[in-house]
Design an enzyme around this catalytic site. Structure first.
Site, PDB file in Angstrom:
ATOM      1  N   GLY A 167     -22.076  -2.357  21.880  1.00 34.57           N
ATOM      2  CA  GLY A 167     -22.999  -1.885  20.840  1.00 34.57           C
ATOM      3  C   GLY A 167     -23.865  -0.745  21.337  1.00 34.57           C
ATOM      4  O   GLY A 167     -24.310   0.096  20.554  1.00 34.57           O
ATOM      5  N   GLU A 215     -21.894   2.233  20.774  1.00 33.09           N
ATOM      6  CA  GLU A 215     -21.779   2.438  19.314  1.00 33.09           C
ATOM      7  C   GLU A 215     -23.047   3.063  18.756  1.00 33.09           C
ATOM      8  O   GLU A 215     -22.985   3.895  17.855  1.00 33.09           O
ATOM      9  CB  GLU A 215     -21.455   1.107  18.635  1.00 33.09           C
ATOM     10  CG  GLU A 215     -20.027   0.653  18.945  1.00 33.09           C
ATOM     11  CD  GLU A 215     -19.730  -0.735  18.467  1.00 33.09           C
ATOM     12  OE1 GLU A 215     -20.458  -1.675  18.840  1.00 33.09           O
ATOM     13  OE2 GLU A 215     -18.764  -0.907  17.710  1.00 33.09           O
ATOM     14  N   ALA A 230     -24.458  -5.438  22.483  1.00 28.37           N
ATOM     15  CA  ALA A 230     -25.098  -6.394  21.573  1.00 28.37           C
ATOM     16  C   ALA A 230     -25.562  -7.570  22.432  1.00 28.37           C
ATOM     17  O   ALA A 230     -25.067  -7.760  23.545  1.00 28.37           O
ATOM     18  CB  ALA A 230     -24.087  -6.861  20.535  1.00 28.37           C
ATOM     19  N   GLU A 290     -15.571  -4.889  24.517  1.00 28.36           N
ATOM     20  CA  GLU A 290     -15.524  -6.070  23.661  1.00 28.36           C
ATOM     21  C   GLU A 290     -14.259  -6.918  23.846  1.00 28.36           C
ATOM     22  O   GLU A 290     -14.313  -8.132  23.767  1.00 28.36           O
ATOM     23  CB  GLU A 290     -15.666  -5.666  22.190  1.00 28.36           C
ATOM     24  CG  GLU A 290     -17.073  -5.253  21.786  1.00 28.36           C
ATOM     25  CD  GLU A 290     -17.387  -3.792  22.086  1.00 28.36           C
ATOM     26  OE1 GLU A 290     -16.645  -3.139  22.857  1.00 28.36           O
ATOM     27  OE2 GLU A 290     -18.400  -3.307  21.571  1.00 28.36           O
TER      28      GLU A 290
HETATM   29  N1  T1G Z   1     -26.182  -9.724  26.143  1.00 27.16           N
HETATM   30  C1  T1G Z   1     -26.994 -10.679  26.653  1.00 27.16           C
HETATM   31  N2  T1G Z   1     -27.249 -10.841  27.977  1.00 27.16           N
HETATM   32  C2  T1G Z   1     -26.617  -9.977  28.811  1.00 27.16           C
HETATM   33  C3  T1G Z   1     -25.754  -8.959  28.361  1.00 27.16           C
HETATM   34  C4  T1G Z   1     -25.547  -8.842  26.947  1.00 27.16           C
HETATM   35  N3  T1G Z   1     -24.761  -7.902  26.424  1.00 27.16           N
HETATM   36  N4  T1G Z   1     -25.294  -8.288  29.447  1.00 27.16           N
HETATM   37  C5  T1G Z   1     -25.851  -8.855  30.527  1.00 27.16           C
HETATM   38  N5  T1G Z   1     -26.641  -9.868  30.156  1.00 27.16           N
HETATM   39  C6  T1G Z   1     -27.440 -10.728  31.039  1.00 27.16           C
HETATM   40  C7  T1G Z   1     -26.585 -11.515  32.015  1.00 27.16           C
HETATM   41  O1  T1G Z   1     -26.119 -12.711  31.424  1.00 27.16           O
HETATM   42  C8  T1G Z   1     -27.546 -11.750  33.147  1.00 27.16           C
HETATM   43  O2  T1G Z   1     -28.419 -12.787  32.707  1.00 27.16           O
HETATM   44  C9  T1G Z   1     -28.378 -10.467  33.165  1.00 27.16           C
HETATM   45  O3  T1G Z   1     -28.234  -9.888  31.859  1.00 27.16           O
HETATM   46  C10 T1G Z   1     -27.916  -9.483  34.207  1.00 27.16           C
HETATM   47  O4  T1G Z   1     -26.511  -9.319  33.974  1.00 27.16           O
HETATM   48  C11 T1G Z   1     -21.357  -5.191  18.409  1.00 27.16           C
HETATM   49  C12 T1G Z   1     -20.170  -7.121  19.791  1.00 27.16           C
HETATM   50  C13 T1G Z   1     -24.621  -4.529  31.595  1.00 27.16           C
HETATM   51  C14 T1G Z   1     -22.983  -3.922  33.396  1.00 27.16           C
HETATM   52  O5  T1G Z   1     -19.822  -6.800  27.395  1.00 27.16           O
HETATM   53  O6  T1G Z   1     -21.205  -5.844  31.755  1.00 27.16           O
HETATM   54  O7  T1G Z   1     -21.713  -5.144  22.144  1.00 27.16           O
HETATM   55  O8  T1G Z   1     -27.934 -14.433  34.538  1.00 27.16           O
HETATM   56  O9  T1G Z   1     -25.808  -9.869  36.318  1.00 27.16           O
HETATM   57  O10 T1G Z   1     -24.592  -6.771  37.354  1.00 27.16           O
HETATM   58  O11 T1G Z   1     -19.513  -4.022  19.250  1.00 27.16           O
HETATM   59  O12 T1G Z   1     -24.277  -7.281  32.507  1.00 27.16           O
HETATM   60  O13 T1G Z   1     -29.909 -12.919  34.702  1.00 27.16           O
HETATM   61  O14 T1G Z   1     -29.868 -14.752  32.966  1.00 27.16           O
HETATM   62  O15 T1G Z   1     -24.221  -8.734  34.697  1.00 27.16           O
HETATM   63  O16 T1G Z   1     -26.539  -5.276  36.573  1.00 27.16           O
HETATM   64  C15 T1G Z   1     -20.644  -5.753  25.015  1.00 27.16           C
HETATM   65  C16 T1G Z   1     -21.848  -7.138  29.350  1.00 27.16           C
HETATM   66  C17 T1G Z   1     -21.269  -6.931  24.326  1.00 27.16           C
HETATM   67  C18 T1G Z   1     -21.555  -5.821  28.664  1.00 27.16           C
HETATM   68  C19 T1G Z   1     -25.090  -5.102  33.962  1.00 27.16           C
HETATM   69  N6  T1G Z   1     -21.293  -5.527  26.285  1.00 27.16           N
HETATM   70  N7  T1G Z   1     -22.737  -6.940  30.478  1.00 27.16           N
HETATM   71  O17 T1G Z   1     -24.536  -5.676  35.128  1.00 27.16           O
HETATM   72  O18 T1G Z   1     -26.233  -7.492  35.609  1.00 27.16           O
HETATM   73  S1  T1G Z   1     -20.434  -7.251  22.805  1.00 27.16           S
HETATM   74  C20 T1G Z   1     -20.814  -6.105  27.398  1.00 27.16           C
HETATM   75  C21 T1G Z   1     -22.299  -6.339  31.622  1.00 27.16           C
HETATM   76  C22 T1G Z   1     -20.886  -5.947  21.816  1.00 27.16           C
HETATM   77  C23 T1G Z   1     -20.665  -4.727  19.668  1.00 27.16           C
HETATM   78  C24 T1G Z   1     -20.180  -5.847  20.517  1.00 27.16           C
HETATM   79  C25 T1G Z   1     -23.296  -6.308  32.737  1.00 27.16           C
HETATM   80  C26 T1G Z   1     -24.002  -4.940  32.897  1.00 27.16           C
HETATM   81  P1  T1G Z   1     -29.087 -13.800  33.801  1.00 27.16           P
HETATM   82  P2  T1G Z   1     -25.600  -8.908  35.204  1.00 27.16           P
HETATM   83  P3  T1G Z   1     -25.485  -6.271  36.273  1.00 27.16           P
END
Ligand code: T1G
Length: 655
Positions: A107, A110, A68, A130
């Protein structure tokens, strides 16, 4: 082939009657509002068009869907919300196939779980992380995953938040196939097959509860690591609920729990940490600066720190030249490094090929001349100025002019060391935290004369080592130890004011610190801080409050756990309060005329966290730390500050 646009970042093409939908929302295909709306439009197009028999969803770039959109969390939800998109996918009349081209997280997974089949690229990673954001999955993950993997595996995956490889996902039942060739082509073929069969909807599958013992073992393992965090326990409760509630009941309870956690303190704090880690990589003045070539790392000193750095560099694929003062010492150092690697081989962290490759890239010697080929040399010798200064002068006569010289000092002044060399621009501080092959944190110390490309190279080294680099300026103790010193002082003032070491330790452990301060001081040893206080005595401001208790402990030979006595007595390795220390504290109070008062745990933690934040404000005002969130990351990753509290600066409301 004409593309159909469903939204700004969702488009489709048709092949063999299959609608292939591509999500393209760089950088990670977060499931933003336009992605969600695009998927809904694609589903409507699929089910409203008789020439189409099925749909494939895939991602552009290296992510399927990175989750998400975390940036939306602080704002009111915007339709279509993800749970509705996920339910619409599962309810689709015609089959929807997930083609997992890369990470499918939160998400993203999901969305895939609601699809009717899942095929993944071999390198894909899948997870429901999450809990790492203080949340539970909020779009069906806790209810659909156990329908594919069984309860125990779902508890482990969701409770830990870890990502699994495509191979493990296949073994667990999360996916149906791993692509052998072109992923989307195989997904289209799979979609064609599915169009001729009854649609298997994940939400209608029964949950295999499995053996109670397995379930409880998985829950115990998750809760054992969750210290103070709410989300893991909630995730376990929801997964267990899936085993005996209808899907709708489970989804409703999951959504209620998700919304409750989303606005809670722990989720806010962990979102702060998530974005802080990404912000820390952005360093002013380095835009467009190219790091130098880094293939061979030289290390001087193969003690605990030097050998840890060597293992970390070997793990990251570097060639390593590690030297000691004699052939005999070098042999001992080599043995220490090989033993550490062998432990990783035995534990399965590396295989025999990996072990052999690391050994083949390791060179040890009893003569510093061996360092000549190094691109960067890190000194990890005794933290004495003269020793390091002499070494730097010697290294200048050995290494290439473009080689970087890095000091691992914890307390000495890198600018003074740089001034010992003919070219201070190539000197940088790389402050590893011990054990260097385990701890993520590295303070990258920018000296007054450190060249931008040298700083960029230090940052690149940290990233390639899998570290979390935090850039800081030159001050005694840099960011972490300077704040830790302020924390120590305030803890000792609290003793004078009426608290005991045990009360303070208990309060901070209840707050979520890995260990209380006095237990940490005893573990680290009291003599180093004592030596520093004696060094600073001449220049100490007489008006500044000072506690003599720690000095008295050292004068009495109470140097901590190693000496069997420090702030506590250690009997058979067990820590216990010592009346002699209680008396020392009472005497110090009497000398200052302090009438001791009682403190609640809350008063203790507030006072100590404020002391950390106050020192953090000074570090920012002095330009040593460039942002408050960097300070939080240092305390969380180097000193056991609980991530779900966000850090001292976050708690003090300092952005
Ligand atoms: N939402 C918004 N921005 C995100 C993002 C996300 N989920 N994930 C990464 N970014 C941005 C990050 O801030 C950075 O921004 C850029 O993308 C590159 O990220 C409903 C509620 C996917 C493995 O927890 O683990 O889904 O600094 O440097 O090393 O149940 O990003 O460039 O401006 O980390 O290639 C669950 C979080 C959300 C995954 C990629 N998902 N992200 O790694 O790039 S909650 C996560 C990561 C959810 C649902 C629930 C990693 C990555 P900027 P990066 P990377």
């Amino acid at each position: 082939m004409t593309a159909i646009t469903f939204s700004p970042d969702v488009s489709g093409t048709v092949t063999d009657g299959v609608l292939v939908v591509t999500l393209d929302n760089p950088p990670v295909n977060a499931a933003s509002q336009t992605v969600r709306a695009g998927i809904m439009a694609a589903l409507a197009h699929l089910n409203g068009n008789s020439t189409l028999k099925a749909m494939v969803i895939t991602g552009a770039g290296k992510s399927f869907v990175g989750g998400a959109d975390i940036r939306e969390f602080g704002k009111p939800p915007v339709d279509p919300i993800l749970p509705d998109v996920v339910s619409a996918i599962e309810a689709s009349e015609k089959p929807v196939i997930a083609a997992l081209n890369g990470v499918a997280l939160g998400g993203g997974l999901e969305i895939a779980l609601a699809c009717h089949q899942r095929i993944a690229a071999p390198a894909a990673k899948l997870g429901l992380p999450e809990v790492k954001l203080g949340l539970v999955p909020g779009a069906g993950g806790t209810q659909r995953l156990p329908r594919l993997t069984g309860v125990a595996a779902a508890i482990e995956m969701i409770g830990s938040g870890r990502a699994v490889s495509a191979a493990e996902a296949l073994r667990l039942g999360v996916i149906d196939r791993i692509a052998g060739g072109v992923l989307v082509e195989e997904a289209i073929a799979l979609a064609g097959e599915q169009a001729r069969r009854p649609t298997r909807r994940t939400g209608t599958l029964p949950v295999r509860a499995g053996a109670e013992a397995d379930l409880e073992a998985a829950a115990k393992k998750v809760l054992g690591k969750a210290r103070g965090q709410t989300a893991p326990a909630e995730a376990i409760r929801l997964v267990k609920l899936a085993a005996h509630a209808t899907l709708d009941t489970g989804l409703a309870e999951e959504r209620r729990t998700f919304l409750e956690l989303k606005d809670g303190e722990q989720a806010r704090a962990l979102r702060h940490v998530f974005f802080a880690e990404r912000a820390s990589a952005k360093v002013d003045g380095l835009e467009g600066v190219q790091p130098r070539k880094l293939e061979t790392i030289g290390i001087v000193g193969m003690g605990l720190m030097g050998s840890g750095i060597a293992v970390s560099a070997l793990d990251a694929g570097f060639r390593v030249i590690a030297v000691e003062q004699s052939a005999e010492a070098a042999e001992k150092g080599r043995t220490r490094i090989e033993d550490m690697l062998r432990k990783n081989l035995v534990s399965g962290r590396i295989d025999q090929t990996g072990f052999d490759a690391r050994i083949s890239r390791l060179k040890t010697a009893g003569d510093k001349a061996a360092l000549q080929p190094a691109d960067l040399v890190i000194e990890a010798v005794f933290d004495d100025y003269d020793v390091k200064a002499t070494l730097f002068r010697e290294l200048e006569g050995i290494v290439r002019d473009d080689a970087i010289l890095a000091t691992n000092t914890s307390y000495l002044d890198p600018d003074r060391l740089a001034a010992e060399t003919r070219n201070p621009a190539r000197v940088i501080g790389l402050h590893f935290f011990s054990p260097a092959n385990i701890m993520r944190l590295m303070e990258v110390v920018k000296g007054a004369k450190t060249a931008p490309d040298v700083l960029a190279t230090g940052l690149q080294l940290a990233k390639r080592l899998g570290k979390l680099p935090i850039v800081c300026g030159v001050t005694e103790g840099f960011i972490g130890n300077r704040i830790f010193s302020a924390y120590r002082k305030e803890a000792e003032f609290l003793l004078e004011d009426g608290a005991s070491p045990a009360e303070i330790d208990s309060a901070m452990e209840g707050f979520g610190m890995a260990m209380g301060p006095f237990a940490v001081f005893d573990l680290a040893g009291l003599e180093i801080a004592w030596a520093r206080r004696k060094r600073q005595a001449a220049t100490r401001d007489p008006a500044e409050r000072y506690s003599v208790i720690a000095d008295r402990l050292c004068e009495a030979g109470r140097f901590g756990q190693k000496a069997g006595r420090g702030w506590y007595a250690y009997v058979d390795g067990k820590r216990q309060e010592d009346p002699a220390v209680t008396e020392m504290i009472a005497a110090a109070r009497r000398e200052k005329g302090i009438v001791p008062k009682d403190f609640t745990s809350g008063e203790i933690t507030r006072r100590l966290v404020s002391a950390m934040a106050d020192e953090g404000r000074k570090l920012m005002a002095e330009g040593i730390a460039s942002r408050a969130s960097d300070i939080d990351l240092v305390l969380i990753n180097g000193y056991g500050f609980p991530a779900h509290r966000g850090g001292p600066m976050f708690m003090a409301g300092i952005e």
